[in-house]
Design a protein around this motif. Structure first.
Motif, short mmCIF file in Angstrom:
data_model
loop_
_atom_site.label_atom_id
_atom_site.label_comp_id
_atom_site.label_asym_id
_atom_site.label_seq_id
_atom_site.Cartn_x
_atom_site.Cartn_y
_atom_site.Cartn_z
N ASN A 141 -12.54 -76.48 -50.23
CA ASN A 141 -11.18 -76.22 -49.77
C ASN A 141 -11.18 -75.40 -48.48
OD1 ASN A 141 -8.28 -76.30 -50.21
ND2 ASN A 141 -8.41 -74.14 -50.75
N ILE A 142 -12.04 -74.39 -48.42
CA ILE A 142 -12.17 -73.58 -47.21
C ILE A 142 -12.71 -74.42 -46.06
CG2 ILE A 142 -13.41 -71.65 -46.17
CD1 ILE A 142 -11.21 -70.70 -47.97
N PHE A 308 -22.27 -68.39 -41.15
CA PHE A 308 -22.77 -67.71 -42.34
C PHE A 308 -21.83 -66.63 -42.86
CE2 PHE A 308 -26.62 -69.70 -40.74
CZ PHE A 308 -27.19 -70.15 -41.92
N ASN A 309 -20.95 -66.11 -42.01
CA ASN A 309 -19.95 -65.16 -42.50
C ASN A 309 -18.76 -65.89 -43.12
OD1 ASN A 309 -21.35 -62.89 -41.73
ND2 ASN A 309 -19.62 -61.97 -40.68
N ARG A 310 -18.11 -66.75 -42.32
CA ARG A 310 -16.92 -67.45 -42.79
C ARG A 310 -17.25 -68.48 -43.86
NH1 ARG A 310 -14.17 -68.75 -36.88
NH2 ARG A 310 -13.18 -66.71 -36.54
N GLY A 311 -18.46 -69.01 -43.82
CA GLY A 311 -18.83 -70.04 -44.77
C GLY A 311 -18.89 -69.58 -46.21
N THR A 312 -18.86 -68.27 -46.44
CA THR A 312 -18.88 -67.75 -47.81
C THR A 312 -17.47 -67.47 -48.34
OG1 THR A 312 -19.05 -65.44 -47.06
CG2 THR A 312 -21.11 -66.65 -47.41
N ALA A 313 -16.43 -67.79 -47.57
CA ALA A 313 -15.07 -67.44 -47.99
C ALA A 313 -14.72 -68.06 -49.33
CB ALA A 313 -14.07 -67.87 -46.91
N GLY A 314 -15.07 -69.32 -49.53
CA GLY A 314 -14.76 -69.97 -50.79
C GLY A 314 -15.51 -69.35 -51.95
#
Length: 390
Positions: A141-142, A308-314
């Motif tokens: 979804n993210i 690698f920062n934003r990719g962990t939001a989900g």
């Protein structure tokens, strides 16, 4: 990727529509109002008021959606977004446009989320996902939101900083509203708790307080560096908007790919371990970024850091929603959002002072210390509450 229910696909489709419009506004809104004569100070005040508006609504929407249902609140957001878009299309008056920006979140970007109504949207979506699949599906979804933001950033270059730009958010809200209307609001079941209800809630509240504390560290780190990336690229490398725009788009695309990857990793390594691994790489990139010798190298490091920062939001959303029972996920989503949003709104003031003195590396290094502390405590607090292990 686990099977995704049709209802969840419709909610993801609404997110894609919103994210395209938000990506375009991130690039062009500030440029548009600057052409209209807005000062940087006035624009800053509008952004600050937009954050305040978001915080006040977010604090109430999540708990209210737990009680009254999710769908009606997300539809209210789309109605507000339609009104804001029409104001942008029909008026260039500073007061009208400022009001539209405040209630519509113009220029801030939310990765396709429903602004301050996102807690209702998150808890609605989670009702169609098995808890063990939270990490994978929420990461998808993210990722959809990131790819949509990248598309919007490209469209912004085609449309330009002109009033017709507001056709995009208007169309996006109409598409999203249509998808939401045909998506049922899943009936919330009463979950059986063996122990006393008050005792169970007390344990969950304690976990939410810890989540909020860690998110303050994370949000401060984001606020010290994120909002100034365009400014920093221009100040350090004398880059123009035509160069910075594609650099940011590359960051969105990288984040989308990383989000898909993190969804896969949550099923193999666990959600918490995935967050720690990916954010660790992002932390190293953050420390390296201010020392990049050229714009090309800086763009590459920024893309890695963004991924690698934003990719962990989900994955982080999955952990937050998994801390509580299903009928309290709106509350959890509100706590998760507000505890990041508030420090993200305050920290840029400190970063601005540091950058103004010519300290182009200090805000990044300070941000790294805050995010390093977050990364140290995160597995120690949440390893025992990994939703992928449920």
């Amino acid at each position: 990727m686990p099977p995704i229910r049709p209802e969840a696909k419709k909610l993801m489709g609404a997110r894609l529509a919103r994210s395209i419009a938000q990506g375009a506004l991130v690039v062009d809104f500030a440029l548009y109002v600057t052409k209209l004569g807005w000062s940087a100070t006035f624009l800053g005040v509008v952004f600050a008021l937009a954050i305040l508006f978001a915080v006040l609504l977010t604090a109430t929407i999540g708990p209210a959606s737990d009680r009254f249902g999710r769908k009606r609140f997300v539809l209210i957001f789309e109605a507000i977004a339609i009104i804001a878009s029409l104001l942008g299309l029909l008026s260039q008056a500073p007061v009208a446009l400022a009001c539209a920006a405040i209630i519509g979140g113009f220029g801030r970007g939310a990765n396709g989320a429903a602004g301050p109504f996102a807690p209702a949207e998150q808890s609605w979506l989670s009702g169609y996902i098995d808890k063990r699949d939270f990490g994978a599906v929420l990461s998808l979804n993210i990722a959809i939101g990131f790819f949509g933001m990248a598309i919007g950033a490209v469209l912004a270059g085609v449309i330009g900083a002109r009033q017709p730009l507001f056709i995009l958010p208007l169309a996006a809200s109409l598409v999203a509203a249509t998808l939401l209307i045909i998506t049922p609001d899943r009936a919330r079941s009463v979950e059986v708790v063996r122990n006393n209800e008050a005792a169970a809630s007390k344990v969950e509240n304690g976990l939410l307080w810890r989540l909020a504390g860690l998110n303050v560290l994370n949000g401060t780190g984001i606020g010290l560096s994120g909002p100034f990336m365009s400014w920093w690229f221009a100040a350090k490398f004398h880059a123009s908007a035509s160069s910075i725009g594609p650099a940011l788009a590359i960051g969105f695309i990288a984040a989308g790919v990383a989000s898909l990857t993190s969804g896969h990793l949550t099923r193999r390594l666990g959600t918490v371990r995935t967050v720690v691994l990916m954010r660790g790489i992002g932390l190293v990139s953050l420390f390296a970024l201010p020392f990049a010798p050229s714009f090309v190298v800086a763009t590459f490091i920024y893309a890695v850091r963004s991924a690698f920062n934003r990719g962990t939001a989900g994955a982080r959303q999955a952990v937050a929603l998994g801390l509580v029972r299903g009928d309290r996920r709106g509350l959890a989503a509100s706590v998760n959002t507000i505890s990041v949003l508030v420090p993200r709104g305050i920290a840029p003031a400190l970063a601005g002072v540091l950058f103004e003195t010519g300290a182009l590396a200090a805000p990044f290094l300070l941000a790294g210390l805050f995010q390093g502390a977050y990364l140290f405590f995160y597995p120690r607090v949440f390893a025992a509450h990994d939703p992928s292990r449920s």
